[in-house]
Scaffold this motif. Sequence first.
Motif, PDB file in Angstrom:
ATOM      1  N   PHE A 375      -7.573  69.559 -25.205  1.00  0.00           N
ATOM      2  CA  PHE A 375      -8.913  69.713 -24.638  1.00  0.00           C
ATOM      3  C   PHE A 375      -9.965  69.041 -25.512  1.00  0.00           C
ATOM      4  O   PHE A 375     -10.876  68.363 -25.020  1.00  0.00           O
ATOM      5  N   TYR A 376      -9.861  69.228 -26.826  1.00  0.00           N
ATOM      6  CA  TYR A 376     -10.892  68.726 -27.741  1.00  0.00           C
ATOM      7  C   TYR A 376     -10.830  67.206 -27.880  1.00  0.00           C
ATOM      8  O   TYR A 376     -11.866  66.554 -28.048  1.00  0.00           O
ATOM      9  N   LEU A 377      -9.648  66.638 -27.790  1.00  0.00           N
ATOM     10  CA  LEU A 377      -9.519  65.187 -27.830  1.00  0.00           C
ATOM     11  C   LEU A 377     -10.061  64.565 -26.539  1.00  0.00           C
ATOM     12  O   LEU A 377     -10.666  63.490 -26.558  1.00  0.00           O
ATOM     13  N   VAL A 378      -9.826  65.249 -25.422  1.00  0.00           N
ATOM     14  CA  VAL A 378     -10.356  64.773 -24.139  1.00  0.00           C
ATOM     15  C   VAL A 378     -11.877  64.790 -24.160  1.00  0.00           C
ATOM     16  O   VAL A 378     -12.542  63.817 -23.790  1.00  0.00           O
ATOM     17  N   HIS A 379     -12.442  65.908 -24.631  1.00  0.00           N
ATOM     18  CA  HIS A 379     -13.899  66.026 -24.602  1.00  0.00           C
ATOM     19  C   HIS A 379     -14.580  65.212 -25.696  1.00  0.00           C
ATOM     20  O   HIS A 379     -15.766  64.874 -25.554  1.00  0.00           O
ATOM     21  N   ALA A 380     -13.879  64.888 -26.749  1.00  0.00           N
ATOM     22  CA  ALA A 380     -14.439  63.927 -27.709  1.00  0.00           C
ATOM     23  C   ALA A 380     -14.605  62.577 -27.027  1.00  0.00           C
ATOM     24  O   ALA A 380     -15.591  61.865 -27.258  1.00  0.00           O
ATOM     25  N   ASN A 381     -13.659  62.215 -26.170  1.00  0.00           N
ATOM     26  CA  ASN A 381     -13.781  60.944 -25.448  1.00  0.00           C
ATOM     27  C   ASN A 381     -14.850  61.013 -24.367  1.00  0.00           C
ATOM     28  O   ASN A 381     -15.575  60.037 -24.136  1.00  0.00           O
ATOM     29  N   VAL A 382     -14.979  62.158 -23.692  1.00  0.00           N
ATOM     30  CA  VAL A 382     -16.060  62.328 -22.722  1.00  0.00           C
ATOM     31  C   VAL A 382     -17.407  62.184 -23.424  1.00  0.00           C
ATOM     32  O   VAL A 382     -18.335  61.548 -22.913  1.00  0.00           O
ATOM     33  N   ASP A 383     -17.515  62.752 -24.624  1.00  0.00           N
ATOM     34  CA  ASP A 383     -18.750  62.616 -25.391  1.00  0.00           C
ATOM     35  C   ASP A 383     -18.974  61.163 -25.813  1.00  0.00           C
ATOM     36  O   ASP A 383     -20.117  60.694 -25.858  1.00  0.00           O
ATOM     37  N   ARG A 384     -17.900  60.436 -26.119  1.00  0.00           N
ATOM     38  CA  ARG A 384     -18.025  59.016 -26.468  1.00  0.00           C
ATOM     39  C   ARG A 384     -18.550  58.224 -25.267  1.00  0.00           C
ATOM     40  O   ARG A 384     -19.367  57.306 -25.428  1.00  0.00           O
ATOM     41  N   ILE A 385     -18.100  58.574 -24.067  1.00  0.00           N
ATOM     42  CA  ILE A 385     -18.612  57.927 -22.855  1.00  0.00           C
ATOM     43  C   ILE A 385     -20.105  58.225 -22.709  1.00  0.00           C
ATOM     44  O   ILE A 385     -20.913  57.323 -22.419  1.00  0.00           O
ATOM     45  N   PHE A 386     -20.475  59.483 -22.926  1.00  0.00           N
ATOM     46  CA  PHE A 386     -21.882  59.888 -22.868  1.00  0.00           C
ATOM     47  C   PHE A 386     -22.702  59.116 -23.909  1.00  0.00           C
ATOM     48  O   PHE A 386     -23.776  58.572 -23.605  1.00  0.00           O
ATOM     49  N   ALA A 387     -22.200  59.064 -25.145  1.00  0.00           N
ATOM     50  CA  ALA A 387     -22.916  58.364 -26.207  1.00  0.00           C
ATOM     51  C   ALA A 387     -23.052  56.871 -25.901  1.00  0.00           C
ATOM     52  O   ALA A 387     -24.097  56.261 -26.162  1.00  0.00           O
ATOM     53  N   SER A 388     -22.017  56.276 -25.327  1.00  0.00           N
ATOM     54  CA  SER A 388     -22.066  54.856 -24.972  1.00  0.00           C
ATOM     55  C   SER A 388     -23.118  54.608 -23.898  1.00  0.00           C
ATOM     56  O   SER A 388     -23.858  53.612 -23.951  1.00  0.00           O
ATOM     57  N   TRP A 389     -23.192  55.496 -22.923  1.00  0.00           N
ATOM     58  CA  TRP A 389     -24.203  55.377 -21.876  1.00  0.00           C
ATOM     59  C   TRP A 389     -25.607  55.517 -22.461  1.00  0.00           C
ATOM     60  O   TRP A 389     -26.528  54.796 -22.075  1.00  0.00           O
ATOM     61  N   ARG A 391     -26.565  54.734 -25.463  1.00  0.00           N
ATOM     62  CA  ARG A 391     -26.894  53.530 -26.233  1.00  0.00           C
ATOM     63  C   ARG A 391     -27.450  52.430 -25.329  1.00  0.00           C
ATOM     64  O   ARG A 391     -28.219  51.581 -25.770  1.00  0.00           O
ATOM     65  N   ILE A 392     -27.064  52.461 -24.067  1.00  0.00           N
ATOM     66  CA  ILE A 392     -27.544  51.464 -23.110  1.00  0.00           C
ATOM     67  C   ILE A 392     -28.851  51.905 -22.462  1.00  0.00           C
ATOM     68  O   ILE A 392     -29.790  51.113 -22.314  1.00  0.00           O
ATOM     69  N   ARG A 439     -15.817  53.195 -32.170  1.00  0.00           N
ATOM     70  CA  ARG A 439     -15.864  52.190 -31.109  1.00  0.00           C
ATOM     71  C   ARG A 439     -16.549  52.790 -29.884  1.00  0.00           C
ATOM     72  O   ARG A 439     -16.246  53.909 -29.485  1.00  0.00           O
ATOM     73  N   PHE A 440     -17.485  52.045 -29.335  1.00  0.00           N
ATOM     74  CA  PHE A 440     -18.150  52.479 -28.118  1.00  0.00           C
ATOM     75  C   PHE A 440     -17.641  51.660 -26.944  1.00  0.00           C
ATOM     76  O   PHE A 440     -16.920  50.682 -27.107  1.00  0.00           O
TER      77      PHE A 440
END
Length: 444
Positions: A375-389, A391-392, A439-440
Amino acid sequence: MMIPSRHSNFVVSRRKFGIVFLSTFLLLVLCCFYTDDLFQVNKQQRTGGVFLRRPRTAGEFLRRQFGEPHSVVNEELVYSVGGVIVRCSDKVLEESNLKLGSRVLERLARGWRGLLVPSKPNEIVTAPLSRATQNLKVRRDIRTLSKEEKKELRDAFLKLKNEGNPLTGVTYDTFNRLHDADDMMLYGHMAPSFLPWHRYFVYLMEVQLQNLTGNPNLTIPYWDFIEDSGLTSVFRPDFLGGNGIGNSSTPAAKVAEAHGVADINSPVLDGPFAYHKGQWNCSEGPLVPFLRRDFGYTEFSPSLPDKSQLRQCMNLKIYDVFPFDSHSDKNISFRACVEGWASAYGEPDFLHNRVHAYIGGNMREIRSSSTDPVFYLVHANVDRIFASWQRINGIDQYEPKYRIDRGYMALDEYLRLLSPPRTIRQLLNYEDLGYTYDRFIDLE
């Protein structure tokens, strides 16, 4: 004839001022107590020309979202939305202590402070500066971690589960109870606060693991489920264990079956998180104590999401739109797109929800998903998607800015259940929490 003196005029003026001041003060006090009834936008919500009373229970909230439940188990309502199972009770939720009048006074106070301490001429108010030079902790792709680093993280999860943090009294199951709470249904899912809520949730787990191991640089890695199937990086016997295998004939499984829970099969039998290894009991969330996975179990999520889904979400420019719940248009709302609720029965889940449904087992249900450490690895990636968005599009794009209804949290409202309390605004810049990513997302 007596001519009023200057002194008497001054006394009369001062008396008038006192009456006006006292009246104003009493009016503001009444606002604190009665503004909820005078301006109750959060007791009613306009939807398609009809005013709906705000939901008082998680069960009522879900009925509004998805209609009548598919079944009732142990006095809990059970919904199947696409491949994701949602369960909740119908108990009345605790009312918020923060009244609208209090928020009005708070905003007035902020305005008065601004008058007392005016900004400098031509001063530009900007978001917090980047902390790239302040040694931000880096969350990395799980594929880049060494065998020793994976072992450190794995052992930290096990230690937090079985021993807890002696300094805080927090255990792994403390987080399960937070994610399993009925009140969370209105804040952690199907709402604009889904992304900042889970950002803080993962961050708090990360802090506990750092404290427990004594390694301040330990971070929760992200699993890039778009690029990586996880079979060689995550679901390994020496890390989080693999897919569930076969059927279970344990007494716990029979108890679950007697209570109408169909998905009792596919226990994880390898790795340190397998129930029979004696280190990972999942009874805090589901009815059965063993960790379960069943890859591609449902027809709605036979595979992990692909890059086209990620691209669709990343190309959106608006954070969220009315009605700010599972019905928000995922062709417009970035949050709704990432969270990924099916808009109609039989429609496949999207992005985040699709990952949960694809893994199946414990991850398939909201109330048991955090019992699986993936769960935590999945949501770390969901947060990375959020952070990438962010940044744009910028970190200040959160909607709604102001309170609309229960569960639709505004910028300056505090997240419940999590401590220390933080407002949505305080969680929008991930660097303010002291971490970044190696990496974003780059879709070009």
